[in-house]
Design an enzyme around this catalytic site. Structure first.
Site, PDB file in Angstrom:
ATOM      1  N   SER A  32      -5.257   3.036  -1.017  1.00 37.84           N
ATOM      2  CA  SER A  32      -4.438   3.452   0.115  1.00 37.84           C
ATOM      3  C   SER A  32      -4.710   2.513   1.280  1.00 37.84           C
ATOM      4  O   SER A  32      -5.857   2.077   1.462  1.00 37.84           O
ATOM      5  CB  SER A  32      -4.805   4.886   0.518  1.00 37.84           C
ATOM      6  OG  SER A  32      -4.342   5.160   1.830  1.00 37.84           O
ATOM      7  N   GLN A  44       7.920   9.028  10.818  1.00 36.12           N
ATOM      8  CA  GLN A  44       7.138   9.815   9.848  1.00 36.12           C
ATOM      9  C   GLN A  44       5.709  10.086  10.307  1.00 36.12           C
ATOM     10  O   GLN A  44       4.922  10.657   9.562  1.00 36.12           O
ATOM     11  CB  GLN A  44       7.170   9.163   8.464  1.00 36.12           C
ATOM     12  CG  GLN A  44       6.427   7.861   8.338  1.00 36.12           C
ATOM     13  CD  GLN A  44       6.641   7.228   6.968  1.00 36.12           C
ATOM     14  OE1 GLN A  44       7.742   6.817   6.625  1.00 36.12           O
ATOM     15  NE2 GLN A  44       5.598   7.157   6.163  1.00 36.12           N
ATOM     16  N   GLN A  70       6.073  13.057  -1.882  1.00 37.93           N
ATOM     17  CA  GLN A  70       7.067  12.132  -1.329  1.00 37.93           C
ATOM     18  C   GLN A  70       7.996  11.637  -2.437  1.00 37.93           C
ATOM     19  O   GLN A  70       9.213  11.587  -2.269  1.00 37.93           O
ATOM     20  CB  GLN A  70       6.359  10.953  -0.670  1.00 37.93           C
ATOM     21  CG  GLN A  70       7.279   9.802  -0.304  1.00 37.93           C
ATOM     22  CD  GLN A  70       6.565   8.687   0.420  1.00 37.93           C
ATOM     23  OE1 GLN A  70       6.391   8.750   1.623  1.00 37.93           O
ATOM     24  NE2 GLN A  70       6.138   7.659  -0.297  1.00 37.93           N
ATOM     25  N   GLY A  79       5.378   5.367  -5.662  1.00 39.04           N
ATOM     26  CA  GLY A  79       4.107   5.609  -6.329  1.00 39.04           C
ATOM     27  C   GLY A  79       3.815   7.094  -6.488  1.00 39.04           C
ATOM     28  O   GLY A  79       4.131   7.904  -5.608  1.00 39.04           O
ATOM     29  N   HIS A 112       0.625  -1.020  -4.209  1.00 36.68           N
ATOM     30  CA  HIS A 112       1.960  -1.521  -3.864  1.00 36.68           C
ATOM     31  C   HIS A 112       2.395  -2.600  -4.856  1.00 36.68           C
ATOM     32  O   HIS A 112       3.534  -2.622  -5.316  1.00 36.68           O
ATOM     33  CB  HIS A 112       1.948  -2.160  -2.471  1.00 36.68           C
ATOM     34  CG  HIS A 112       1.600  -1.241  -1.353  1.00 36.68           C
ATOM     35  ND1 HIS A 112       0.449  -1.374  -0.616  1.00 36.68           N
ATOM     36  CD2 HIS A 112       2.251  -0.175  -0.822  1.00 36.68           C
ATOM     37  CE1 HIS A 112       0.403  -0.445   0.315  1.00 36.68           C
ATOM     38  NE2 HIS A 112       1.485   0.306   0.219  1.00 36.68           N
TER      39      HIS A 112
HETATM   40  P1  AMP Z   1       2.949   3.218   1.695  1.00 42.12           P
HETATM   41  O1  AMP Z   1       2.975   1.810   2.200  1.00 42.12           O
HETATM   42  O2  AMP Z   1       1.604   3.834   1.736  1.00 42.12           O
HETATM   43  O3  AMP Z   1       4.032   4.062   2.277  1.00 42.12           O
HETATM   44  O4  AMP Z   1       3.289   3.118   0.139  1.00 42.12           O
HETATM   45  C1  AMP Z   1       4.456   2.462  -0.305  1.00 42.12           C
HETATM   46  C2  AMP Z   1       4.696   2.849  -1.745  1.00 42.12           C
HETATM   47  O5  AMP Z   1       3.548   2.473  -2.522  1.00 42.12           O
HETATM   48  C3  AMP Z   1       4.842   4.365  -1.924  1.00 42.12           C
HETATM   49  O6  AMP Z   1       5.832   4.612  -2.903  1.00 42.12           O
HETATM   50  C4  AMP Z   1       3.488   4.796  -2.389  1.00 42.12           C
HETATM   51  O7  AMP Z   1       3.497   5.962  -3.175  1.00 42.12           O
HETATM   52  C5  AMP Z   1       3.068   3.602  -3.228  1.00 42.12           C
HETATM   53  N1  AMP Z   1       1.603   3.562  -3.348  1.00 42.12           N
HETATM   54  C6  AMP Z   1       0.697   3.642  -2.351  1.00 42.12           C
HETATM   55  N2  AMP Z   1      -0.557   3.650  -2.857  1.00 42.12           N
HETATM   56  C7  AMP Z   1      -0.434   3.580  -4.202  1.00 42.12           C
HETATM   57  C8  AMP Z   1      -1.353   3.557  -5.290  1.00 42.12           C
HETATM   58  N3  AMP Z   1      -2.659   3.618  -5.092  1.00 42.12           N
HETATM   59  N4  AMP Z   1      -0.858   3.490  -6.539  1.00 42.12           N
HETATM   60  C9  AMP Z   1       0.484   3.429  -6.761  1.00 42.12           C
HETATM   61  N5  AMP Z   1       1.401   3.449  -5.782  1.00 42.12           N
HETATM   62  C10 AMP Z   1       0.955   3.524  -4.516  1.00 42.12           C
END
Ligand code: AMP
Length: 275
Positions: free
Chosen positions: A177, A48, A145, A139, A24
């Site tokens: 993650s 979601q 997505q 990301g 993030h």
């Molecule tokens: P999330 O909170 O998991 O919904 O992620 C929020 C944003 O951060 C989304 O655009 C994800 O794709 C991105 N993101 C999550 N994990 C990673 C990662 N390991 N590397 C880069 N971006 C990430």
């Protein structure tokens, strides 16, 4: 936010579910570099999550998240309640992939998690309307997505520049993650196999000898390598980088994608393959 735009300030926006990690923060840093104002949303969007998914137990370390964002000099943190976002009577959804069946919107995670991307799109379009950003950052870790949101922005003519940022990994390769925190020590060790297999596929597919080979056999071998380490493979495939259509023959650019369960935790990852 509207008044900031009127003053000619560029707003960079990073939507998240919170439980922030370096993945993030890499998006936040890019937004910081490229904009006058940075806004981050922390919202565990109930729409979601499927009925049997982890909405309730999803980590919500809000205080820590706020501290991390303060360190990155984020200007605005938006942390709405589900009631504020979807009050009683809320009755509109953005239905992606509704007009034409396309692999991008109807396969892989869309197939395994019915309603998931509709929930994502409905939440994100609201957040985009509230934040009024010039730039939005997603990301590549959630590749489908990212493609889906990029397409939604184009489809409904939002004046927003979309940025897809590279996946940030732990030192052993595991894609960062928020869900990694669910893993026990043993599961965490097993989970390393996911990126190992993807990088193996990347290496094999980019060798000249692979040209003569059908992708099906590579996929089969990758599957065999992963099975001993995980509880269940949801999908493991090599697909077109833009349409996410499964490929039979090697192309110049491809995407290896995987979703699997380690215990009860569903993990996803992908790598781009250049041949
Ligand atoms: P999330 O909170 O998991 O919904 O992620 C929020 C944003 O951060 C989304 O655009 C994800 O794709 C991105 N993101 C999550 N994990 C990673 C990662 N390991 N590397 C880069 N971006 C990430």
């Amino acid at each position: 936010m509207m008044s900031l735009r009127q003053k000619g300030k560029s707003i960079g926006f990073v939507p998240t579910l919170g439980a922030l990690h370096e993945g993030h923060l890499s998006l936040v840093r890019k937004a910081r570099r490229e904009n006058d104002v940075v806004a981050v949303s922390i919202f565990v969007n109930p729409l979601q999550f499927g009925p049997k998914e982890d909405f309730k137990k999803y980590p919500r370390p809000l205080k820590r998240d706020k501290e991390l964002l303060k360190k990155e000099k984020v200007d605005y943190i938006f942390h709405p309640s589900a009631k504020a976002m979807f009050p009683q009577g809320f009755n509109t959804a953005v239905q992606v992939g509704a007009i034409r069946k396309s692999p991008l919107q109807n396969s892989l995670c869309a197939k395994s998690r019915p309603g998931h991307f509709q929930g994502v799109a409905t939440g994100v379009i609201k957040l985009l309307n509230l934040a009024q950003p010039e730039n939005v950052y997603f990301g590549a870790k959630d590749f489908q997505q990212a493609l889906m949101i990029e397409k939604m922005i184009r489809d409904v003519n939002l004046a927003i520049r979309f940025h897809r940022c590279p996946t940030v990994r732990e030192t052993d390769g595991l894609a960062m993650s928020s869900r990694n925190s669910y893993l026990s020590a043993d599961q965490r060790r097993r989970a390393q196999a996911i990126s190992r297999v993807l990088f193996w596929l990347q290496d094999q597919a980019s060798r000249p000898a692979a040209r003569a080979r059908k992708l099906a056999s590579l996929k089969q071998l990758a599957r065999r390598k992963l099975i001993p380490f995980v509880t269940h493979i949801d999908y493991l495939d090599i697909v077109d980088l833009e349409t996410l259509e499964p490929l039979k023959k090697i192309q110049r650019m491809m995407l290896a994608v995987v979703a699997c369960y380690v215990g009860k935790t569903r993990l996803i990852d992908n790598v781009i393959i250049h041949t």
